[in-house]
Design an enzyme around this catalytic site. Structure first.
Site, PDB file in Angstrom:
ATOM      1  CD  GLU A   1     -10.691  -1.549  -8.397  1.00 27.26           C
ATOM      2  OE1 GLU A   1     -11.810  -1.121  -8.033  1.00 27.26           O
ATOM      3  OE2 GLU A   1      -9.693  -1.529  -7.658  1.00 27.26           O
TER       4      GLU A   1
ATOM      5  CG  ASP B   1      -6.302  -7.308  -7.380  1.00 31.59           C
ATOM      6  OD1 ASP B   1      -5.232  -7.580  -6.799  1.00 31.59           O
ATOM      7  OD2 ASP B   1      -7.113  -6.477  -6.948  1.00 31.59           O
TER       8      ASP B   1
ATOM      9  CD  GLU C   1      -3.033  -1.114   0.303  1.00 32.00           C
ATOM     10  OE1 GLU C   1      -3.116  -0.140  -0.461  1.00 32.00           O
ATOM     11  OE2 GLU C   1      -3.814  -2.080   0.273  1.00 32.00           O
TER      12      GLU C   1
ATOM     13  NE  ARG D   1      -3.418   2.542  -0.813  1.00 28.12           N
ATOM     14  CZ  ARG D   1      -4.744   2.564  -0.892  1.00 28.12           C
ATOM     15  NH1 ARG D   1      -5.373   3.705  -0.851  1.00 28.12           N
ATOM     16  NH2 ARG D   1      -5.429   1.453  -1.005  1.00 28.12           N
TER      17      ARG D   1
END
Ligand code: DMJ
Length: 668
Positions: A566, A431, A298, A302
Site C-alpha cells: 500500500e 478499505d 481474492e 488476483r
C-alpha cells in the site's frame, strides 16, 4: 698468415644502419656462420642451451602478462561502471553478489540490456547446468501446509545463515551465465509458447528514457523480482505461494496464485522469457475445472484481474478465454436471498456459501470485485457479470447504517443489511470499498453519479471522524471509530488512501483532498522510517498525548511486516501527480530495507515477525503473492518514465494492481 685466434666469446658484428649496400645481408649471414663454425662443440651446446632456456622463459612470461591484462581490463570495466553510478549499492555481503542462480538458470532477457553484475566479471567461467523443464515440484518435495507461522525465530535465522552458504555455490552458476558459453536450450514449453503481441509501449523502452539514477533503481527492482521469481519457479512453480526458507510452497486455492498475479508485472518489467514460460503454464496447466473452494474477492482481484490485465497488455486471447471461464464459475456466489454475494465458491461444483461461522460477507470484499466483473462484461458483451456487481453497489448505496459515508465492516447475505454496526475503519474489511467507489467512477467514464456521491461523502466522513494528528510530530493519521470511541490505530492497509485521494484530485475532484493525501503520505513514510528495520509494522498506534515522545508505537502482536504494497502504491500515485523526487527516494529506501531484512539468500523474500528488531526480525517463511504481483510492480512504476508506461488517463489499477482500461465510452 696467422690462423684466426680461437675465441671463447662471440663477436657480434653490427652493421652500419646507414650502409645500404646490396650485399650487406648476405655478407653478415656468411660472417655469423663462419664465427659459429669457429666455436668449439662445448661452446655451441652451451649457447644453444641458453637460448632454449630464454625461449621457455619468454613463453612463460608472455602468458602471465596476458592473464594480467585480462584481469586489469575487468577491473577497469568495474571502475568505469562504478564511476558512472551504475553499480548498485552494497547492502550486505550476501546482496552484493547479485542474483544467484538455482538449478533453473535465468534466461537472458532479450528486451533489455542486463544491469551490471559486477562481482561476476572477474571470475572464471564455470559449466552451466542445463535448464530443466520443470512444471511443478516433484512428489519428493515437501508439501506446503496451512501453518506458516514460525515458532522459533532463531531456528529460522540459522536456516537463513545456512542458505547463505548455498549462495556461494549459486553465485558460481551466475558467473557461468556471464561467460561466452552458448545459451542453453529453453524449455520445450517455452519454445511452443505463442509469442504475445507486443504492447504499444514496451516496457523495455523505459530504460533508455529515464535518468541514470532511475535506471539503476529500475534495475534494482528487476533484480529483486528475479531473485523472488527464481525461488518461486524452483520451489513453488504452479502453486499459490512460496515458502522461501523451507524451500516449499503453500496452497490457498490451488490455482497458481503467485504465477498469475505476477504475469503483468513480468510484462511491464520486460521480462519476456519469464513471461512466456508462465504463459505456457497458464495455457497447459491452469484449469478451473477443479473441486476447490475459493474466496470470491481474492480470486477476483488476483486471478480474474490478472488475466484481464494480461489480455489488455498482450492482446493474447488465451487470457480472455481463461477469464471468461473463471468469471462464469464465480457467478454462483451471487445466488443469495439479498444478491449480496457469499464469500466462498466451489468453482468445480458451482456451489457457494458464507464462512462456516456466519452468514455475513465482508463489505470490502463484496464491493471490490466490480472493476473486474464489469470489465469482463465489457469484453464479452455478456451483461450478467456487470449486472450482478452493479446490483451490489446499488444496494449498498441506499443502505442505512452508514456514518457520513463511512461503512461498517460486515453485510448480511440473507437480509442485505449491514451487521456489526458502529465500527468504522479505513483498514481491513472496509478499505477497498472506498478505493473502488472512485475507480469504478473513473473506469466508467465519470458518468455514474451514485459512485461519485458515495466517494465524496466518504472522504468528508473520513475527515470528520477519523483524521487526527499526533502530539509530538503533528503527523496526520487515520484512526478507527468503535461505537463512538476513537482509537488512534491505523493498519498499514490504510496507506492506500493517499494514492487514492491523489488519483481523485487528478480526476477532477476537490483539490483539498491533495492536502490530506500529502500529509498521510508523510505518515506512511514515517511508519517505515521510525522502525529499526526501516519497514512498517502491520498496525501502528499513534501518540496523541502532549508534545513529547514517539509519534508511532507498535504493539507486540502488530510488529510483523507482510511485504505489503500500500505505501509504495501511494508513492507511485504521489510521484506521478507531483513529480516530487522525495517520493521516489522514500520508495527506494523501502526497497533497500526489503533487501536488507526480508531477502532470503538463494531466492525469495519472506515476511518477517518483528520490524523493531533488526538483529532478529524473525522470518515467517512466507512470500505473499502480492509481493510479486503488487509491491514490486508499484516500485517499478514509481521509478519508470510515467508518461510512457501505463498512463493513469488510460488505465485504472484494481486493488491488486492489475491495470484495466478506462472505457472510452460510458456504460449502458
Ligand atoms: C492486496 O491483496 C490488495 O490490495 C487488497 O485489497 C488488500 N491489500 C492486499 C495486500 O496488502
Amino acid at each position: 698468415m696467422y690462423p684466426p685466434p680461437r675465441k671463447d666469446f662471440i663477436a657480434l658484428t653490427l652493421s652500419d644502419p646507414h650502409s645500404h649496400t646490396y650485399n650487406n645481408g648476405k655478407h653478415r649471414r656468411q660472417s655469423c656462420w663462419r664465427k659459429w663454425k669457429q666455436l668449439s662443440r662445448l661452446q655451441r651446446s652451451l649457447i644453444l642451451f641458453l637460448l632454449a632456456l630464454m625461449l621457455v622463459f619468454a613463453l612463460l612470461s608472455f602468458s602471465s602478462v596476458a592473464e594480467q591484462r585480462r584481469g586489469r581490463s575487468d577491473t577497469e570495466d568495474w571502475l568505469e561502471l562504478r564511476d558512472r553510478g551504475l553499480v548498485p549499492p552494497v547492502l550486505k555481503p550476501a546482496e552484493s553478489r547479485g542474483p544467484a542462480a538455482g538449478p533453473h538458470a535465468e534466461p537472458a532477457d532479450p528486451m533489455e540490456p542486463r544491469g551490471p553484475n559486477i562481482p561476476a566479471l572477474a571470475r572464471p567461467p564455470t559449466k552451466r547446468k542445463p535448464f530443466p523443464n520443470k512444471r511443478a515440484p516433484p512428489n519428493s518435495r515437501k508439501e506446503g501446509n496451512a501453518s506458516d507461522t514460525v515458532s522459533d525465530a532463531k531456528q529460522n535465522q540459522e536456516v537463513v545463515r545456512e542458505e547463505a552458504g548455498e549462495e556461494e555455490e549459486d553465485e558460481e552458476k551466475v558467473i557461468s551465465r556471464r561467460g561466452a558459453e552458448p545459451a542453453t536450450e529453453p524449455p520445450s514449453n517455452q519454445k511452443e509458447a505463442v509469442e504475445p503481441q507486443a504492447p504499444a509501449e514496451p516496457a523495455a523502452s523505459v530504460h533508455q528514457q529515464v535518468s541514470p539514477g532511475a535506471a539503476e533503481r529500475l534495475e534494482a527492482v528487476r533484480d529483486a523480482f528475479r531473485h523472488a521469481w527464481k525461488a518461486y519457479r524452483e520451489y513453488a512453480w504452479g502453486h499459490d505461494e512460496l515458502k522461501p526458507i523451507s524451500k516449499s510452497f503453500s496452497e490457498w486455492f490451488g490455482l497458481g496464485l503467485t504465477l498469475i498475479d505476477s504475469l503483468d508485472t513480468m510484462w511491464i518489467m520486460g521480462l519476456k522469457e519469464e513471461f512466456a514460460e508462465a504463459r505456457s503454464w497458464v495455457e497447459k496447466e491452469l484449469s478451473f475445472d477443479k473441486n476447490v473452494e475459493v474466496n470470491l474477492f481474492e480470486t477476483t482481484i488476483r486471478i480474474l484481474g490478472g488475466l484481464l490485465s494480461c489480455y489488455h497488455l498482450t492482446g493474447d486471447q488465451l487470457f480472455l478465454d481463461k477469464a471468461k471461464d473463471l468469471g462464469s464459475r464465480l457467478m454462483p456466489a451471487f445466488k443469495t436471498p439479498s444478491k449480496i454475494p457469499f464469500s466462498d465458491v466451489n468453482i468445480g461444483k458451482g456451489t457457494a456459501h458464507p464462512p462456516r461461522w456466519t452468514s455475513d460477507s465482508t463489505v470490502a470484499e463484496v464491493t471490490s470485485i466490480q472493476l473486474e466483473f464489469r470489465e469482463l462484461s465489457h469484453l464479452t458483451q455478456d451483461p450478467q457479470y456487470q449486472d450482478a456487481v452493479n446490483e451490489v453497489m446499488r444496494l449498498v448505496h441506499k443502505l442505512p447504517g452508514k456514518h457520513d459515508g463511512l461503512v461498517p465492516m460486515f453485510i448480511n447475505t440473507n437480509s442485505g443489511q449491514f451487521s456489526h454496526k458502529g465500527v468504522f475503519t479505513l483498514g481491513a474489511r472496509a478499505d477497498s470499498y472506498y478505493e473502488y467507489l472512485l475507480k469504478q467512477w473513473i473506469q466508467g467514464g465519470k458518468t455514474e453519479d451514485e459512485l461519485l456521491e458515495d466517494y465524496l461523502q466518504a472522504v468528508e466522513g473520513v475527515k470528520k471522524h477519523l483524521v487526527r494528528q499526533t502530539g509530538p510530530g503533528r503527523l496526520t493519521f487515520i484512526g478507527e471509530l468503535s461505537h463512538n470511541r476513537f482509537n488512534p490505530k491505523m493498519d498499514h492497509l490504510v496507506c492506500f488512501l493517499p494514492g487514492t485521494l491523489a488519483l481523485g484530485v487528478h480526476s477532477g475532484l476537490p483539490p483539498d483532498h491533495m492536502d490530506l493525501a500529502q500529509q498521510l503520505m508523510e505518515t506512511c513514510h514515517q511508519m517505515y522510517r521510525q522502525m529499526e528495520t526501516g519497514l512498517s509494522p502491520e498496525i501502528a498506534h499513534f501518540n496523541m498525548q502532549g508534545s513529547e515522545g514517539q509519534d508511532v508505537s507498535v504493539k507486540p502482536a502488530d510488529r510483523h511486516n507482510l511485504l505489503r504494497p500500500e505505501t509504495v502504491e501511494s508513492l507511485f500515485y504521489m510521484y506521478r501527480f507531483t513529480k516530487e523526487a522525495k517520493y521516489r527516494d522514500w520508495g527506494w529506501d523501502i526497497l533497500q530495507s526489503f533487501n536488507a531484512f526480508t531477502k532470503v539468500p538463494g531466492g525469495g523474500y519472506t515476511s518477517i515477525n518483528n520490524v523493531r528488531d533488526p538483529s532478529n526480525p524473525g522470518p515467517r517463511d512466507k512470500m505473499e503473492s502480492f509481493f510479486l504481483g503488487e509491491t514490486l510492480k508499484y516500485l517499478y512504476l514509481l521509478f519508470s518514465n510515467d508518461d510512457e508506461l501505463l498512463s493513469l488517463d488510460k488505465y485504472v489499477f484494481n486493488t491488486e494492481a492489475h491495470p484495466l482500461p478506462i472505457w472510452p465510452s460510458p456504460p449502458k
